[in-house]
Write a protein that holds these residues in place. Structure first.
Motif, PDB file in Angstrom:
ATOM      1  N   GLN A   3       0.815  -1.212   0.000  1.00  0.00           N
ATOM      2  CA  GLN A   3       0.000   0.000   0.000  1.00  0.00           C
ATOM      3  C   GLN A   3       0.849   1.264   0.000  1.00  0.00           C
ATOM      4  O   GLN A   3       0.440   2.303  -0.527  1.00  0.00           O
ATOM      5  CB  GLN A   3      -0.941  -0.010   1.213  1.00  0.00           C
ATOM      6  N   ASP A   4       2.046   1.177   0.580  1.00  0.00           N
ATOM      7  CA  ASP A   4       2.920   2.348   0.603  1.00  0.00           C
ATOM      8  C   ASP A   4       3.335   2.742  -0.814  1.00  0.00           C
ATOM      9  O   ASP A   4       3.361   3.932  -1.154  1.00  0.00           O
ATOM     10  CB  ASP A   4       4.153   2.065   1.463  1.00  0.00           C
ATOM     11  N   THR A   5       3.643   1.740  -1.635  1.00  0.00           N
ATOM     12  CA  THR A   5       4.008   2.018  -3.027  1.00  0.00           C
ATOM     13  C   THR A   5       2.836   2.648  -3.768  1.00  0.00           C
ATOM     14  O   THR A   5       2.997   3.638  -4.499  1.00  0.00           O
ATOM     15  CB  THR A   5       4.444   0.718  -3.726  1.00  0.00           C
ATOM     16  N   ARG A   6       1.656   2.074  -3.577  1.00  0.00           N
ATOM     17  CA  ARG A   6       0.464   2.625  -4.224  1.00  0.00           C
ATOM     18  C   ARG A   6       0.244   4.078  -3.790  1.00  0.00           C
ATOM     19  O   ARG A   6      -0.065   4.946  -4.612  1.00  0.00           O
ATOM     20  CB  ARG A   6      -0.760   1.774  -3.896  1.00  0.00           C
ATOM     21  N   GLN A   7       0.413   4.335  -2.494  1.00  0.00           N
ATOM     22  CA  GLN A   7       0.173   5.681  -1.978  1.00  0.00           C
ATOM     23  C   GLN A   7       1.184   6.670  -2.554  1.00  0.00           C
ATOM     24  O   GLN A   7       0.821   7.813  -2.895  1.00  0.00           O
ATOM     25  CB  GLN A   7       0.241   5.681  -0.455  1.00  0.00           C
ATOM     26  N   GLN A   8       2.448   6.254  -2.678  1.00  0.00           N
ATOM     27  CA  GLN A   8       3.459   7.142  -3.255  1.00  0.00           C
ATOM     28  C   GLN A   8       3.133   7.474  -4.711  1.00  0.00           C
ATOM     29  O   GLN A   8       3.310   8.619  -5.157  1.00  0.00           O
ATOM     30  CB  GLN A   8       4.842   6.496  -3.164  1.00  0.00           C
ATOM     31  N   ILE A   9       2.661   6.467  -5.463  1.00  0.00           N
ATOM     32  CA  ILE A   9       2.292   6.710  -6.862  1.00  0.00           C
ATOM     33  C   ILE A   9       1.133   7.701  -6.921  1.00  0.00           C
ATOM     34  O   ILE A   9       1.142   8.643  -7.721  1.00  0.00           O
ATOM     35  CB  ILE A   9       1.914   5.383  -7.558  1.00  0.00           C
ATOM     36  N   ARG A  10       0.148   7.522  -6.055  1.00  0.00           N
ATOM     37  CA  ARG A  10      -0.999   8.432  -6.013  1.00  0.00           C
ATOM     38  C   ARG A  10      -0.558   9.860  -5.687  1.00  0.00           C
ATOM     39  O   ARG A  10      -0.982  10.822  -6.343  1.00  0.00           O
ATOM     40  CB  ARG A  10      -2.016   7.964  -4.965  1.00  0.00           C
ATOM     41  N   GLU A  11       0.265  10.011  -4.663  1.00  0.00           N
ATOM     42  CA  GLU A  11       0.674  11.343  -4.226  1.00  0.00           C
ATOM     43  C   GLU A  11       1.469  12.065  -5.310  1.00  0.00           C
ATOM     44  O   GLU A  11       1.269  13.271  -5.540  1.00  0.00           O
ATOM     45  CB  GLU A  11       1.492  11.242  -2.944  1.00  0.00           C
ATOM     46  N   ASN A  12       2.374  11.349  -5.969  1.00  0.00           N
ATOM     47  CA  ASN A  12       3.141  11.977  -7.041  1.00  0.00           C
ATOM     48  C   ASN A  12       2.253  12.333  -8.233  1.00  0.00           C
ATOM     49  O   ASN A  12       2.441  13.369  -8.877  1.00  0.00           O
ATOM     50  CB  ASN A  12       4.276  11.054  -7.487  1.00  0.00           C
ATOM     51  N   ALA A  13       1.289  11.456  -8.515  1.00  0.00           N
ATOM     52  CA  ALA A  13       0.371  11.733  -9.618  1.00  0.00           C
ATOM     53  C   ALA A  13      -0.482  12.965  -9.312  1.00  0.00           C
ATOM     54  O   ALA A  13      -0.713  13.813 -10.192  1.00  0.00           O
ATOM     55  CB  ALA A  13      -0.520  10.523  -9.875  1.00  0.00           C
ATOM     56  N   GLN A  14      -0.934  13.086  -8.062  1.00  0.00           N
ATOM     57  CA  GLN A  14      -1.730  14.250  -7.681  1.00  0.00           C
ATOM     58  C   GLN A  14      -0.924  15.541  -7.819  1.00  0.00           C
ATOM     59  O   GLN A  14      -1.447  16.585  -8.225  1.00  0.00           O
ATOM     60  CB  GLN A  14      -2.225  14.091  -6.244  1.00  0.00           C
ATOM     61  N   TYR A  15       0.351  15.469  -7.499  1.00  0.00           N
ATOM     62  CA  TYR A  15       1.205  16.652  -7.559  1.00  0.00           C
ATOM     63  C   TYR A  15       1.499  17.062  -9.003  1.00  0.00           C
ATOM     64  O   TYR A  15       1.480  18.260  -9.342  1.00  0.00           O
ATOM     65  CB  TYR A  15       2.518  16.383  -6.821  1.00  0.00           C
ATOM     66  N   LEU A  16       1.746  16.074  -9.874  1.00  0.00           N
ATOM     67  CA  LEU A  16       2.210  16.355 -11.227  1.00  0.00           C
ATOM     68  C   LEU A  16       1.096  16.452 -12.269  1.00  0.00           C
ATOM     69  O   LEU A  16       1.336  16.934 -13.385  1.00  0.00           O
ATOM     70  CB  LEU A  16       3.203  15.275 -11.675  1.00  0.00           C
ATOM     71  N   ARG A  17      -0.120  16.015 -11.927  1.00  0.00           N
ATOM     72  CA  ARG A  17      -1.180  15.902 -12.945  1.00  0.00           C
ATOM     73  C   ARG A  17      -1.489  17.227 -13.639  1.00  0.00           C
ATOM     74  O   ARG A  17      -1.858  17.244 -14.825  1.00  0.00           O
ATOM     75  CB  ARG A  17      -2.461  15.336 -12.329  1.00  0.00           C
ATOM     76  N   VAL A  31       9.280   7.095  -6.952  1.00  0.00           N
ATOM     77  CA  VAL A  31       8.698   6.146  -6.006  1.00  0.00           C
ATOM     78  C   VAL A  31       9.808   5.270  -5.434  1.00  0.00           C
ATOM     79  O   VAL A  31      10.659   4.769  -6.177  1.00  0.00           O
ATOM     80  CB  VAL A  31       7.633   5.259  -6.691  1.00  0.00           C
ATOM     81  N   GLU A  32       9.777   5.094  -4.136  1.00  0.00           N
ATOM     82  CA  GLU A  32      10.780   4.266  -3.465  1.00  0.00           C
ATOM     83  C   GLU A  32      10.780   2.855  -4.043  1.00  0.00           C
ATOM     84  O   GLU A  32       9.738   2.226  -4.199  1.00  0.00           O
ATOM     85  CB  GLU A  32      10.477   4.216  -1.967  1.00  0.00           C
ATOM     86  N   GLY A  33      11.971   2.376  -4.396  1.00  0.00           N
ATOM     87  CA  GLY A  33      12.104   1.051  -4.981  1.00  0.00           C
ATOM     88  C   GLY A  33      11.923   1.039  -6.474  1.00  0.00           C
ATOM     89  O   GLY A  33      12.165   0.020  -7.131  1.00  0.00           O
ATOM     90  N   GLN A  34      11.522   2.164  -7.046  1.00  0.00           N
ATOM     91  CA  GLN A  34      11.329   2.325  -8.483  1.00  0.00           C
ATOM     92  C   GLN A  34      10.618   1.109  -9.111  1.00  0.00           C
ATOM     93  O   GLN A  34      11.215   0.324  -9.844  1.00  0.00           O
ATOM     94  CB  GLN A  34      12.670   2.570  -9.184  1.00  0.00           C
ATOM     95  N   PRO A  35       9.319   0.965  -8.845  1.00  0.00           N
ATOM     96  CA  PRO A  35       8.568  -0.146  -9.437  1.00  0.00           C
ATOM     97  C   PRO A  35       8.554  -0.045 -10.957  1.00  0.00           C
ATOM     98  O   PRO A  35       8.744   1.042 -11.524  1.00  0.00           O
ATOM     99  CB  PRO A  35       7.156   0.044  -8.863  1.00  0.00           C
ATOM    100  N   HIS A  36       8.325  -1.156 -11.611  1.00  0.00           N
ATOM    101  CA  HIS A  36       8.322  -1.190 -13.073  1.00  0.00           C
ATOM    102  C   HIS A  36       7.247  -0.229 -13.606  1.00  0.00           C
ATOM    103  O   HIS A  36       6.173  -0.090 -13.017  1.00  0.00           O
ATOM    104  CB  HIS A  36       8.033  -2.613 -13.551  1.00  0.00           C
ATOM    105  N   PRO A  37       7.524   0.462 -14.717  1.00  0.00           N
ATOM    106  CA  PRO A  37       6.516   1.380 -15.285  1.00  0.00           C
ATOM    107  C   PRO A  37       5.159   0.717 -15.522  1.00  0.00           C
ATOM    108  O   PRO A  37       4.122   1.389 -15.423  1.00  0.00           O
ATOM    109  CB  PRO A  37       7.157   1.824 -16.602  1.00  0.00           C
ATOM    110  N   ALA A  38       5.158  -0.584 -15.825  1.00  0.00           N
ATOM    111  CA  ALA A  38       3.888  -1.283 -16.041  1.00  0.00           C
ATOM    112  C   ALA A  38       3.068  -1.317 -14.752  1.00  0.00           C
ATOM    113  O   ALA A  38       1.829  -1.239 -14.790  1.00  0.00           O
ATOM    114  CB  ALA A  38       4.135  -2.700 -16.545  1.00  0.00           C
ATOM    115  N   VAL A  39       3.765  -1.426 -13.603  1.00  0.00           N
ATOM    116  CA  VAL A  39       3.078  -1.405 -12.313  1.00  0.00           C
ATOM    117  C   VAL A  39       2.500  -0.013 -12.068  1.00  0.00           C
ATOM    118  O   VAL A  39       1.353   0.130 -11.613  1.00  0.00           O
ATOM    119  CB  VAL A  39       4.046  -1.804 -11.179  1.00  0.00           C
ATOM    120  N   VAL A  40       3.275   1.012 -12.361  1.00  0.00           N
ATOM    121  CA  VAL A  40       2.807   2.385 -12.188  1.00  0.00           C
ATOM    122  C   VAL A  40       1.587   2.638 -13.075  1.00  0.00           C
ATOM    123  O   VAL A  40       0.587   3.224 -12.644  1.00  0.00           O
ATOM    124  CB  VAL A  40       3.921   3.391 -12.516  1.00  0.00           C
TER     125      VAL A  40
END
Length: 489
Positions: A3-17, A31-40
């Motif tokens: 959930q932490d990874t999901r939350q980081q993706i959400r927060e960055n998306a909200q900031y940059l959208r 995002v911490e751990g740099q998940p694969h772009p497909a995951v993002v």
């Protein structure tokens, strides 16, 4: 993914959208751990409605359009080939390439006959795989056309947002779902939820499977009476088994559109169920109830509509607008709209030909009753008559044989049963205790709006003669050469 990874993706998306298009390859770097772009990308798709973003063809995400939905609609001529092909593929899986012939074809035809007979008798139907296929062949094309006409009207009236959250109760094999999906422009955002416990959900899932990237859908396999429309939408075990195009969870702040498509007659207490779902609308949401045009179901729709509008916060937006404050109708009001027939679908013709080609298994009529309810008090015709000018239909017995002025909604096409008879139209102002029918006895340029007005249009009558029709136990509003009829604005 945690959930932490999901939350980081959400927060960055909200900031940059609102800064630049969201590129999953860029976003993963923040995002911490740099998940694969497909995951993002998958997270962005799952969170698209809450983030208010849509995916573009190049794989980036941008803010979704805001405001009211605008659609391009010019009627329905035929059931789309791609959907018919999908249904025939399901039929082939069930009965082989010759599903319309031999024993399998006879079995399907007999089931459709049984469905129609049980419907006419008001009996329950067993919703197994064969029944679902029967509905897909016989009813899906006209249900699709009906839903598309009504939904296009709602959009034209500005009742649907571009970011649209929908609950389709008793979704069946997918008429409203497919119509809605086809109406939406590519940059609209749709979160669609279906409540359907029967085998029809399997057909629906197949037809929804190729939805675009900006459509998120989920099927709740639960009874309408048991599903809680105010519960969390995804991952809520209390709503029954679910099938979805995306994982995750979200809480609803209310639905923009709730649809009851041809299901009210199957509910034990339709008014109570409808009332409960009305409370799940957003502040400016709309509830749409559809019913076949036959006498029993169309009149039942009006009865349920009145119970819900009389007993709570719902307002009848249309078509049976209540023009007079503190008045409610008590007439029979067998009211339905009619559109041009669609072309005969190939699958219906294939099923009908081995049975003699009589048309028994062809269903191309587009006739329907409908009710639109809202909780914000908005009405299609925001007009309050003036008693000093207009006569309410509730007082009709007081002005029989008199000429009066009044406002009324046109609630039928020409009902004249024989060729050459005077055109006849059902009217209503929301106060009528007995049905009122406009009878055009002498057409003129002064009253031509009676003939040319659309179903649901508001008309102003000046100097109309009111008579009692003892044979029909109804009032006739005689429109002759002395009567002026105008579309009211």
């Amino acid at each position: 993914m945690n959930q932490d990874t999901r939350q980081q993706i959400r927060e960055n998306a909200q900031y940059l959208r609102n800064v630049r298009p969201l590129d999953p390859e860029e976003l993963q770097e923040y995002v911490e751990g740099q998940p694969h772009p497909a995951v993002v990308r998958q997270v962005l798709r799952e969170e698209a409605f809450d983030l208010g973003i849509v995916e573009q063809d190049d794989g980036t995400f941008v803010p979704a359009p805001e405001g009211r939905l605008s659609v391009d609609f010019h009627g329905v001529e035929r059931f789309p080939d791609r959907y018919e092909q999908q249904v025939m593929e399901l039929l082939t899986e069930w009965g082989g390439a010759d599903w319309y012939g031999g024993e399998r074809g006879d079995e399907l035809r007999e089931r459709i006959r049984d469905i129609k007979e049980r419907y006419l008798q008001g009996q329950s139907v067993e919703y197994d795989e064969l029944t679902a296929l029967g509905y897909a062949v016989y009813h899906l094309p006209d249900y699709y056309a009906v839903a598309k006409y009504v939904l296009a009207d709602l959009a034209a009236d500005g009742l649907l947002p571009s970011q649209l959250r929908v609950l389709d109760v008793g979704a069946g094999v997918g008429g409203p779902a497919l119509a809605l999906r086809d109406l939406l422009p590519d940059d609209a955002l749709l979160e669609y939820h279906a409540v359907e416990p029967s085998a029809a959900a399997d057909v629906l899932a197949t037809l929804l499977d190729d939805s675009g990237q900006n459509v998120r859908w989920e099927i709740h396999r639960a009874l309408a009476e048991e599903f809680d429309p105010s519960s969390p939408l995804v991952g809520d075990d209390s709503s029954g088994d679910e099938e979805s195009s995306a994982d995750g969870s979200t809480d609803t702040e209310g639905y923009d559109l709730i649809i009851f498509g041809n299901v009210l007659s199957e509910l034990d207490d339709a008014a109570a169920t409808l009332y409960r779902y009305v409370e799940a609308l957003s502040d400016d949401g709309t509830l749409l109830a559809l019913a076949p045009a036959d006498r029993n179901t169309a009149i039942q729709l009006r009865t349920v509509e009145r119970e819900v509008a009389d007993g709570g916060p719902a307002t009848v937006y249309g078509p049976t607008v209540r023009l007079w404050p503190h008045q409610s109708p008590d007439s029979e009001s067998w009211s339905f709209d009619r559109k041009p027939d669609i072309e005969v679908p190939t699958m219906q013709q294939r099923l009908d030909d081995p049975a003699g080609g009589t048309g028994e298994f062809v269903n191309t009529d587009v006739q329907y009753a409908y009710s639109v309810l809202r909780t914000d008090g908005q009405r299609k015709h925001d007009v309050t008559p003036d008693r000093g000018i207009h006569a309410p239909m509730a007082d009709a017995e007081n002005y029989v044989t008199d000429r009066v002025n009044f406002l009324g909604v046109k609630l039928s096409h020409d009902l004249a049963e024989r060729e050459g008879a005077n055109p006849l139209y059902l009217l209503g102002d929301g106060s009528q205790k007995v049905d009122h029918f406009a009878v055009l006895t002498e057409a003129s340029i002064l009253n031509e709006d009676l003939r040319t007005a659309d179903y649901g249009d508001l008309l102003s009558f000046e100097n109309a003669l009111v008579l009692w029709n003892d044979d029909e136990a109804a009032y006739n509003v005689v429109v002759d050469g002395e009567t002026v009829v105008d579309r009211a604005r």
